[in-house]
Design a protein around this motif. Structure first.
Motif, PDB file in Angstrom:
ATOM      1  N   MET A  18       0.850  -1.171   0.000  1.00  0.00           N
ATOM      2  CA  MET A  18       0.000   0.000   0.000  1.00  0.00           C
ATOM      3  C   MET A  18       0.898   1.237   0.000  1.00  0.00           C
ATOM      4  O   MET A  18       1.882   1.287   0.721  1.00  0.00           O
ATOM      5  N   LYS A  19       0.564   2.227  -0.774  1.00  0.00           N
ATOM      6  CA  LYS A  19       1.413   3.405  -0.948  1.00  0.00           C
ATOM      7  C   LYS A  19       0.798   4.661  -0.343  1.00  0.00           C
ATOM      8  O   LYS A  19       0.883   5.723  -0.907  1.00  0.00           O
ATOM      9  N   SER A  20       0.192   4.567   0.813  1.00  0.00           N
ATOM     10  CA  SER A  20      -0.425   5.719   1.453  1.00  0.00           C
ATOM     11  C   SER A  20       0.539   6.332   2.464  1.00  0.00           C
ATOM     12  O   SER A  20       0.965   5.672   3.416  1.00  0.00           O
ATOM     13  N   LEU A  21       0.875   7.589   2.239  1.00  0.00           N
ATOM     14  CA  LEU A  21       1.779   8.286   3.151  1.00  0.00           C
ATOM     15  C   LEU A  21       1.156   8.442   4.534  1.00  0.00           C
ATOM     16  O   LEU A  21       1.839   8.321   5.557  1.00  0.00           O
ATOM     17  N   ILE A  22      -0.138   8.680   4.575  1.00  0.00           N
ATOM     18  CA  ILE A  22      -0.832   8.847   5.860  1.00  0.00           C
ATOM     19  C   ILE A  22      -0.783   7.551   6.662  1.00  0.00           C
ATOM     20  O   ILE A  22      -0.470   7.553   7.857  1.00  0.00           O
ATOM     21  N   LEU A  23      -1.069   6.428   5.993  1.00  0.00           N
ATOM     22  CA  LEU A  23      -1.052   5.138   6.693  1.00  0.00           C
ATOM     23  C   LEU A  23       0.360   4.798   7.170  1.00  0.00           C
ATOM     24  O   LEU A  23       0.532   4.292   8.285  1.00  0.00           O
ATOM     25  N   LYS A  24       1.381   5.080   6.349  1.00  0.00           N
ATOM     26  CA  LYS A  24       2.761   4.827   6.784  1.00  0.00           C
ATOM     27  C   LYS A  24       3.117   5.645   8.016  1.00  0.00           C
ATOM     28  O   LYS A  24       3.713   5.147   8.968  1.00  0.00           O
ATOM     29  N   ALA A  70       1.189  -1.228   5.989  1.00  0.00           N
ATOM     30  CA  ALA A  70       1.602   0.115   5.578  1.00  0.00           C
ATOM     31  C   ALA A  70       3.000   0.145   4.974  1.00  0.00           C
ATOM     32  O   ALA A  70       3.239   0.870   4.008  1.00  0.00           O
TER      33      ALA A  70
END
Length: 137
Positions: free
Chosen positions: A1-7, A52
């Motif tokens: 997954m490439k979500s900055l928020i989730l990371k 993430a």
């Protein structure tokens, strides 16, 4: 997954969830909670991190295969269950308690060691299953 928020959130939440799981583990022999629920919370923290950041990054954070936690936890739980037979001749899984209070922890007994073993087994089993499924997909 490439979500900055989730990371970002998973990196922030990992230590907080691990700390909360240890809190639930430590209060478990007096109040609701304990090794099983604490282990599930810790496993969920690592699973969120794996979703993430990827499985390889989470394996680097763990530094060991989660399957190694299973025999360690089982050994601790079995030894704490057998301790009353060995030390005092009481029946299996009779609670043994250290008489003096330990700072922050309170009274330490065999129930805490049993819960710690369950905690490690639950983390090991959950992460082994999820990581194995993730690798095969």
């Amino acid at each position: 997954m490439k979500s900055l928020i989730l990371k970002t959130v998973s990196t922030t939440l990992l230590p907080l969830l691990i700390l909360f799981s240890v809190f639930v583990l430590l209060r478990g022999h007096y109040l609701p909670g304990g090794g099983f629920i604490g282990g599930l919370i810790a496993a969920i923290a690592f699973i969120l991190h794996a979703f993430a950041n990827g499985l390889t990054q989470t394996r680097k954070v763990l530094r060991m295969h989660p399957g190694f936690l299973i025999p360690i936890g089982l050994s601790i739980a079995i030894l704490s269950a057998l301790a009353p037979i060995i030390l005092t001749g009481d029946p299996l899984m009779t609670g043994l308690w250290y008489e003096k209070d330990i700072a922050i922890l309170g009274k330490i007994g065999s129930a805490l060691f049993f819960d710690t073993g369950v905690y490690l087994v639950v983390i090991g089993v959950c992460l082994t299953i999820i990581f194995t499924i993730s690798e095969s997909v």
